[in-house]
Motif scaffolding. Structure first.
Motif, PDB file in Angstrom:
ATOM      1  N   VAL A  15      -3.617  14.778   3.007  1.00 52.68           N
ATOM      2  CA  VAL A  15      -3.827  14.886   1.568  1.00 52.68           C
ATOM      3  C   VAL A  15      -3.832  16.370   1.209  1.00 52.68           C
ATOM      4  O   VAL A  15      -4.560  17.159   1.803  1.00 52.68           O
ATOM      5  CB  VAL A  15      -5.148  14.213   1.147  1.00 52.68           C
ATOM      6  CG1 VAL A  15      -5.402  14.423  -0.336  1.00 52.68           C
ATOM      7  CG2 VAL A  15      -5.112  12.742   1.486  1.00 52.68           C
ATOM      8  N   ARG A  16      -3.018  16.733   0.245  1.00 48.10           N
ATOM      9  CA  ARG A  16      -2.894  18.133  -0.134  1.00 48.10           C
ATOM     10  C   ARG A  16      -4.067  18.531  -1.020  1.00 48.10           C
ATOM     11  O   ARG A  16      -4.365  17.876  -2.006  1.00 48.10           O
ATOM     12  CB  ARG A  16      -1.582  18.344  -0.878  1.00 48.10           C
ATOM     13  CG  ARG A  16      -1.369  19.762  -1.274  1.00 48.10           C
ATOM     14  CD  ARG A  16      -0.026  19.958  -1.886  1.00 48.10           C
ATOM     15  NE  ARG A  16       0.094  21.352  -2.277  1.00 48.10           N
ATOM     16  CZ  ARG A  16       1.129  21.830  -2.917  1.00 48.10           C
ATOM     17  NH1 ARG A  16       2.118  21.038  -3.232  1.00 48.10           N
ATOM     18  NH2 ARG A  16       1.178  23.085  -3.246  1.00 48.10           N
ATOM     19  N   SER A  17      -4.678  19.619  -0.677  1.00 48.21           N
ATOM     20  CA  SER A  17      -5.761  20.115  -1.511  1.00 48.21           C
ATOM     21  C   SER A  17      -5.239  21.308  -2.307  1.00 48.21           C
ATOM     22  O   SER A  17      -4.458  22.119  -1.806  1.00 48.21           O
ATOM     23  CB  SER A  17      -6.959  20.523  -0.654  1.00 48.21           C
ATOM     24  OG  SER A  17      -6.598  21.580   0.208  1.00 48.21           O
ATOM     25  N   GLN A  70       0.833  -1.197   0.000  1.00 50.92           N
ATOM     26  CA  GLN A  70       0.000   0.000   0.000  1.00 50.92           C
ATOM     27  C   GLN A  70       0.866   1.245   0.000  1.00 50.92           C
ATOM     28  O   GLN A  70       1.876   1.306   0.693  1.00 50.92           O
ATOM     29  CB  GLN A  70      -0.901   0.008   1.239  1.00 50.92           C
ATOM     30  CG  GLN A  70      -1.975  -1.057   1.181  1.00 50.92           C
ATOM     31  CD  GLN A  70      -2.849  -1.022   2.425  1.00 50.92           C
ATOM     32  OE1 GLN A  70      -2.532  -0.346   3.383  1.00 50.92           O
ATOM     33  NE2 GLN A  70      -3.935  -1.759   2.379  1.00 50.92           N
ATOM     34  N   SER A  71       0.450   2.247  -0.777  1.00 51.90           N
ATOM     35  CA  SER A  71       1.180   3.509  -0.791  1.00 51.90           C
ATOM     36  C   SER A  71       0.686   4.382   0.356  1.00 51.90           C
ATOM     37  O   SER A  71      -0.474   4.319   0.724  1.00 51.90           O
ATOM     38  CB  SER A  71       0.991   4.212  -2.133  1.00 51.90           C
ATOM     39  OG  SER A  71      -0.371   4.511  -2.323  1.00 51.90           O
ATOM     40  N   PRO A  72       1.570   5.206   0.925  1.00 50.49           N
ATOM     41  CA  PRO A  72       1.207   6.005   2.088  1.00 50.49           C
ATOM     42  C   PRO A  72       0.047   6.953   1.838  1.00 50.49           C
ATOM     43  O   PRO A  72      -0.733   7.223   2.713  1.00 50.49           O
ATOM     44  CB  PRO A  72       2.469   6.804   2.402  1.00 50.49           C
ATOM     45  CG  PRO A  72       3.554   6.177   1.634  1.00 50.49           C
ATOM     46  CD  PRO A  72       2.938   5.372   0.547  1.00 50.49           C
ATOM     47  N   GLY A  73      -0.092   7.478   0.624  1.00 57.08           N
ATOM     48  CA  GLY A  73      -1.167   8.431   0.357  1.00 57.08           C
ATOM     49  C   GLY A  73      -2.290   7.833  -0.448  1.00 57.08           C
ATOM     50  O   GLY A  73      -3.166   8.550  -0.912  1.00 57.08           O
TER      51      GLY A  73
END
Length: 130
Positions: free
Chosen positions: A31-33, A15-18
């Motif tokens: 999570v960058r918006s 699994q990827s961290p993001g």
């Protein structure tokens, strides 16, 4: 054909961290918006760069078509006569004067708008010695 070992896929290991699979309360805030796209500055930069391209073309055309001009430019640069180099480029008839740097191997022009509103610039680097 070679035999390759067979591995079972374990999704917990890959699994990827993001990634969406990891969205829980702890990582949801990471999570960058992005703001809503507004192309105004991009359009302004593109329009400004069009005038810079015209100046770049004038300078490059002069250098490419006049060996006497190119020879005088190189001689002045190699003699560290910065004011002479700048005057030669200015006399070509450009609107936006570039920052000019040179060394024994070549010359570099950094064209930027004269308005002081630096939203774009064009760098041209030319060699005169290997």
């Amino acid at each position: 054909m070679e035999d390759f070992p067979y591995f079972l896929y374990d999704p917990g290991l890959f699994q990827s961290p993001g990634g969406a699979a990891n969205m829980n309360n702890e990582t949801a805030g990471l999570v960058r918006s992005y703001s809503t796209p507004n192309p105004d500055l991009l359009v302004k930069s593109a329009k400004t760069s069009q005038s810079l391209f015209l100046d770049v073309k004038k300078v490059m055309d002069t250098i490419a078509t006049s060996k006497p001009f190119s020879n005088r430019l190189m001689t002045a640069a190699q003699s560290s006569e910065k004011s002479v180099v700048e005057e030669m480029i200015r006399k070509i008839g450009i609107n936006n004067e570039p920052d000019i740097m040179y060394n024994p191997d070549g010359i570099r022009f950094d064209f930027h708008p004269k308005t002081g509103d630096i939203n774009c610039h064009i760098i041209v680097s030319l060699k005169w010695r290997d």
